[in-house]
Design a protein around this motif. Structure first.
Motif, PDB file in Angstrom:
ATOM      1  N   LEU A   1       0.823  -1.213   0.000  1.00  0.00           N
ATOM      2  CA  LEU A   1       0.000   0.000   0.000  1.00  0.00           C
ATOM      3  C   LEU A   1       0.857   1.264   0.000  1.00  0.00           C
ATOM      4  CD1 LEU A   1      -2.832  -0.982   2.522  1.00  0.00           C
ATOM      5  CD2 LEU A   1      -3.066  -0.673   0.054  1.00  0.00           C
ATOM      6  N   ASN A   2       1.923   1.239   0.768  1.00  0.00           N
ATOM      7  CA  ASN A   2       2.816   2.407   0.799  1.00  0.00           C
ATOM      8  C   ASN A   2       3.432   2.668  -0.573  1.00  0.00           C
ATOM      9  OD1 ASN A   2       2.563   3.268   3.497  1.00  0.00           O
ATOM     10  ND2 ASN A   2       3.934   1.647   4.200  1.00  0.00           N
ATOM     11  N   ARG A   3       3.801   1.593  -1.262  1.00  0.00           N
ATOM     12  CA  ARG A   3       4.358   1.782  -2.609  1.00  0.00           C
ATOM     13  C   ARG A   3       3.289   2.314  -3.569  1.00  0.00           C
ATOM     14  NH1 ARG A   3       7.694   3.802  -6.013  1.00  0.00           N
ATOM     15  NH2 ARG A   3       7.956   2.626  -7.963  1.00  0.00           N
ATOM     16  N   GLY A   4       2.078   1.815  -3.442  1.00  0.00           N
ATOM     17  CA  GLY A   4       1.001   2.317  -4.280  1.00  0.00           C
ATOM     18  C   GLY A   4       0.725   3.786  -4.043  1.00  0.00           C
ATOM     19  N   GLN A   5       0.748   4.189  -2.778  1.00  0.00           N
ATOM     20  CA  GLN A   5       0.501   5.597  -2.463  1.00  0.00           C
ATOM     21  C   GLN A   5       1.654   6.475  -2.945  1.00  0.00           C
ATOM     22  OE1 GLN A   5       0.050   6.704   1.763  1.00  0.00           O
ATOM     23  NE2 GLN A   5      -1.766   7.818   1.118  1.00  0.00           N
ATOM     24  N   GLU A   6       2.862   5.940  -2.903  1.00  0.00           N
ATOM     25  CA  GLU A   6       4.014   6.686  -3.421  1.00  0.00           C
ATOM     26  C   GLU A   6       3.859   6.944  -4.925  1.00  0.00           C
ATOM     27  OE1 GLU A   6       8.832   5.952  -4.031  1.00  0.00           O
ATOM     28  OE2 GLU A   6       7.676   4.650  -2.697  1.00  0.00           O
ATOM     29  N   LEU A   7       3.339   5.945  -5.640  1.00  0.00           N
ATOM     30  CA  LEU A   7       3.155   6.094  -7.087  1.00  0.00           C
ATOM     31  C   LEU A   7       2.014   7.039  -7.423  1.00  0.00           C
ATOM     32  CD1 LEU A   7       3.627   2.393  -8.236  1.00  0.00           C
ATOM     33  CD2 LEU A   7       5.113   4.319  -8.792  1.00  0.00           C
ATOM     34  N   ASN A   8       0.944   6.964  -6.650  1.00  0.00           N
ATOM     35  CA  ASN A   8      -0.224   7.804  -6.941  1.00  0.00           C
ATOM     36  C   ASN A   8      -0.866   8.279  -5.640  1.00  0.00           C
ATOM     37  OD1 ASN A   8      -2.390   9.103  -8.112  1.00  0.00           O
ATOM     38  ND2 ASN A   8      -3.566   7.242  -8.465  1.00  0.00           N
ATOM     39  N   PRO A   9      -0.446   9.433  -5.139  1.00  0.00           N
ATOM     40  CA  PRO A   9      -1.013   9.951  -3.884  1.00  0.00           C
ATOM     41  C   PRO A   9      -2.511  10.233  -3.966  1.00  0.00           C
ATOM     42  CG  PRO A   9       1.013  11.108  -4.464  1.00  0.00           C
ATOM     43  CD  PRO A   9       0.620  10.300  -5.658  1.00  0.00           C
ATOM     44  N   ASP A  10      -3.079  10.288  -5.168  1.00  0.00           N
ATOM     45  CA  ASP A  10      -4.502  10.597  -5.328  1.00  0.00           C
ATOM     46  C   ASP A  10      -5.392   9.354  -5.353  1.00  0.00           C
ATOM     47  OD1 ASP A  10      -4.056  13.341  -5.434  1.00  0.00           O
ATOM     48  OD2 ASP A  10      -3.620  13.275  -7.582  1.00  0.00           O
ATOM     49  N   GLU A  11      -4.818   8.163  -5.212  1.00  0.00           N
ATOM     50  CA  GLU A  11      -5.626   6.944  -5.164  1.00  0.00           C
ATOM     51  C   GLU A  11      -6.440   6.934  -3.865  1.00  0.00           C
ATOM     52  OE1 GLU A  11      -7.733   4.106  -5.477  1.00  0.00           O
ATOM     53  OE2 GLU A  11      -6.343   3.998  -7.180  1.00  0.00           O
ATOM     54  N   LYS A  12      -7.751   7.091  -3.992  1.00  0.00           N
ATOM     55  CA  LYS A  12      -8.595   7.322  -2.819  1.00  0.00           C
ATOM     56  C   LYS A  12      -8.788   6.102  -1.928  1.00  0.00           C
ATOM     57  CE  LYS A  12     -11.360  11.141  -4.671  1.00  0.00           C
ATOM     58  NZ  LYS A  12     -12.725  11.597  -4.994  1.00  0.00           N
ATOM     59  N   GLU A  13      -8.577   4.921  -2.459  1.00  0.00           N
ATOM     60  CA  GLU A  13      -8.836   3.727  -1.653  1.00  0.00           C
ATOM     61  C   GLU A  13      -7.694   3.371  -0.718  1.00  0.00           C
ATOM     62  OE1 GLU A  13     -10.671   0.171  -3.209  1.00  0.00           O
ATOM     63  OE2 GLU A  13     -11.227   1.241  -5.033  1.00  0.00           O
ATOM     64  N   ILE A  14      -6.508   3.903  -0.971  1.00  0.00           N
ATOM     65  CA  ILE A  14      -5.346   3.472  -0.182  1.00  0.00           C
ATOM     66  C   ILE A  14      -5.345   4.032   1.240  1.00  0.00           C
ATOM     67  CG2 ILE A  14      -2.828   3.636  -0.004  1.00  0.00           C
ATOM     68  CD1 ILE A  14      -2.662   3.149  -2.981  1.00  0.00           C
ATOM     69  N   PRO A  15      -5.538   5.335   1.473  1.00  0.00           N
ATOM     70  CA  PRO A  15      -5.449   5.844   2.849  1.00  0.00           C
ATOM     71  C   PRO A  15      -6.416   5.174   3.849  1.00  0.00           C
ATOM     72  CG  PRO A  15      -5.290   7.652   1.306  1.00  0.00           C
ATOM     73  CD  PRO A  15      -5.668   6.444   0.501  1.00  0.00           C
ATOM     74  N   PRO A  16      -7.700   4.962   3.514  1.00  0.00           N
ATOM     75  CA  PRO A  16      -8.561   4.290   4.492  1.00  0.00           C
ATOM     76  C   PRO A  16      -8.078   2.882   4.829  1.00  0.00           C
ATOM     77  CG  PRO A  16      -9.890   5.328   2.779  1.00  0.00           C
ATOM     78  CD  PRO A  16      -8.468   5.390   2.320  1.00  0.00           C
ATOM     79  N   LEU A  17      -7.557   2.172   3.831  1.00  0.00           N
ATOM     80  CA  LEU A  17      -7.074   0.817   4.103  1.00  0.00           C
ATOM     81  C   LEU A  17      -5.792   0.847   4.931  1.00  0.00           C
ATOM     82  CD1 LEU A  17      -7.588  -2.139   3.724  1.00  0.00           C
ATOM     83  CD2 LEU A  17      -6.503  -2.020   1.458  1.00  0.00           C
ATOM     84  N   LEU A  18      -4.913   1.807   4.651  1.00  0.00           N
ATOM     85  CA  LEU A  18      -3.711   1.961   5.470  1.00  0.00           C
ATOM     86  C   LEU A  18      -4.080   2.280   6.915  1.00  0.00           C
ATOM     87  CD1 LEU A  18      -1.017   3.973   3.450  1.00  0.00           C
ATOM     88  CD2 LEU A  18      -0.704   1.791   4.630  1.00  0.00           C
ATOM     89  N   ALA A  19      -5.036   3.176   7.087  1.00  0.00           N
ATOM     90  CA  ALA A  19      -5.477   3.533   8.436  1.00  0.00           C
ATOM     91  C   ALA A  19      -6.082   2.316   9.133  1.00  0.00           C
ATOM     92  CB  ALA A  19      -6.493   4.669   8.371  1.00  0.00           C
TER      93      ALA A  19
END
Length: 473
Positions: free
Chosen positions: A313-331
């Motif tokens: 997930l961290n790598r995905g967010q690094e590639l695209n900070p605007d991906e809306k599904e990643i932050p809730p799942l990380l949290a």
């Protein structure tokens, strides 16, 4: 007399004796030459075997389709494609029996133009799980791209049969049926969709469009007016609305909506031209690869591998900070592992960054609610209601929060009533039944439970609640 080395003039006996041992060198040289020939012949044979082996290997092990795409791409894009290829190959190697792993590979291949190979991935996924609805939907998308309308319709229909509560599959099915000229069939599909999802704007807009050629102009106007009231920027609703009004003799209204359609169409075309001028390939590729990381992370998380899931997930967010599904799942992962402060900080930043996004507010509220952060969840759901006061979702979510937390029973009852008023769907009647029960209004709870069970008679949860309320004195 014949001249020989021995009787040549000017040569002494000593010289003749010193050269006499040279006679045996001839066979030694022949043997050395033979050895060298055998050596080089052996080398040539080994080289030929190597070439043949490489040809056979290349024929039986063709390069990955994504690597083929990478070979012709710009350096930064090629690097991302190689990374995506490795991610997908590792995933199917580690989880060969998981349809979601093959779906990741299929989505990447389809995204970058390798549609035949993508289809094979989804067919593999469906062999592993014949009830994998996403596989049917994806094959439907490919069939539609090829112009195979009947095949696409069957794939979308199968996906909808497996997930009857979906509001996406019936709209995709109806779009294909319309292209295939099967308007009455599309009408039936959309009517059923709206029975379950009465506030679905795509379904209403499509139904309004097909009712015009079916000459049901009044119904078309009703659906299309609903759409533009809920979303005045819905370009494709204005033209059929103008046509329907014209057929009903309302000429002035028809002209007004036609002018609005032309205005929005010019705006949309201008935006499209501006988008074409931008260098969008790299950001689009980054977004696609980030999405793949998100999907693979979900596979690991579902199997209990939290650390790998978080790394992905961290790598995905690094590639695209605007991906809306990643932050809730990380949290969610951080809450799960006891890092409450980090999780709360992520969700607060996420809510602020996407302050005008209904999906973001609802997603944050859901995570806060699961981990009993009542005030944070309440704030997120209230913001969702502010954003879409005509939608049922925010009211239902806040009512459910109050019910689960055992707080504000009267407010929960009122919120559930508002949700049902906006969308009389079975899931909202179920929430209303629970809220009324907590508020001490058994007759209202029983009536709501009956309606939920009527709308979805196959739902065991609704039936159990109904039976429980019937036994209540």
């Amino acid at each position: 007399m014949r001249l020989t080395d021995e009787n040549l003039p000017g040569r002494s006996d000593a010289e003749s004796l010193s050269e006499s041992p040279a006679a045996p060198e001839k066979p030694v040289r022949r043997r050395s030459l033979w050895v060298r020939k055998r050596f080089w012949a052996g080398c040539a044979g080994l080289l030929l075997i190597g070439v043949l082996f490489r040809l056979v290997w290349d024929w039986t092990h063709p390069p990955s389709p994504l690597l083929q795409v990478a070979a012709d791409a710009a350096p930064e894009v090629a690097e991302l494609l190689r990374e995506a290829n490795q991610l997908a190959q590792d995933t199917v190697a580690i989880f060969p029996d998981d349809p979601y792993a093959w779906d990741v590979m299929g989505q990447l291949l389809g995204r970058f133009g390798k549609t035949e190979e993508a289809a094979q991935c989804w067919e593999k996924a469906l062999k592993l799980d014949p009830k994998f609805a996403v596989g049917y939907q994806s094959l439907g998308n490919l069939a539609l791209e090829r112009g195979e309308l009947k095949k696409a319709a069957e794939y979308y229909r199968r996906a909808w049969e497996l997930e009857r509560d979906s509001s996406v599959y019936p709209v995709q099915l109806a779009e294909v049926l319309i292209q295939d000229g099967r308007l009455e069939e599309a009408r039936q599909v959309l009517t059923e969709c709206l029975r379950r999802h009465p506030r679905s704007l795509p379904a209403r807009a499509l139904l309004g469009q097909i009712l015009v050629p079916l000459k049901d102009y009044s119904a078309a106007c009703e659906h299309l007016m609903y759409v533009i009231t809920a979303n005045p920027e819905y370009t494709n609703a204005y033209y059929p609305l103008s046509t329907a009004l014209s057929r009903l003799g309302q000429t002035e209204e028809a002209r007004k909506y036609l002018a609005r359609f032309q205005e929005l169409k010019r705006r949309d075309e201008q935006r499209h031209r501006m988008d074409l001028k931008k260098e969008t390939q790299l950001p689009a590729v980054r977004a696609a690869v980030a999405r793949a990381y998100l999907l693979v992370a979900k596979i690991y998380i579902a199997r209990g591998d939290i650390s790998t899931g978080e790394r992905l997930l961290n790598r995905g967010q690094e590639l695209n900070p605007d991906e809306k599904e990643i932050p809730p799942l990380l949290a969610w992962l951080q809450f799960k592992t006891g890092r409450e402060n980090e999780a709360t900080s992520i969700l607060r930043d996420y809510r602020q960054k996407h302050g005008n996004s209904l999906e973001a507010q609802m997603a944050a509220g859901k995570v806060f609610a699961e981990f009993k952060k009542f005030e944070e969840a309440e704030a997120a759901y209230r913001r969702a209601i502010e954003l879409t006061p005509l939608e049922a979702g925010g009211y239902a979510a806040l009512a459910s929060l109050y019910i689960t937390a055992g707080r504000r029973p009267f407010d929960a009852h009122v919120l559930a009533l508002r949700a049902v008023a906006r969308e009389p769907a079975p899931q909202f009647f179920f929430i209303l039944a629970l809220a009324a029960q907590r508020d001490g209004d058994t007759p209202a709870a029983l009536a709501a439970a009956q309606e939920a069970a009527r709308l979805d008679p196959s739902n065991d949860q609704y039936q159990r609640l109904l039976e429980s309320l019937r036994r209540t004195p």
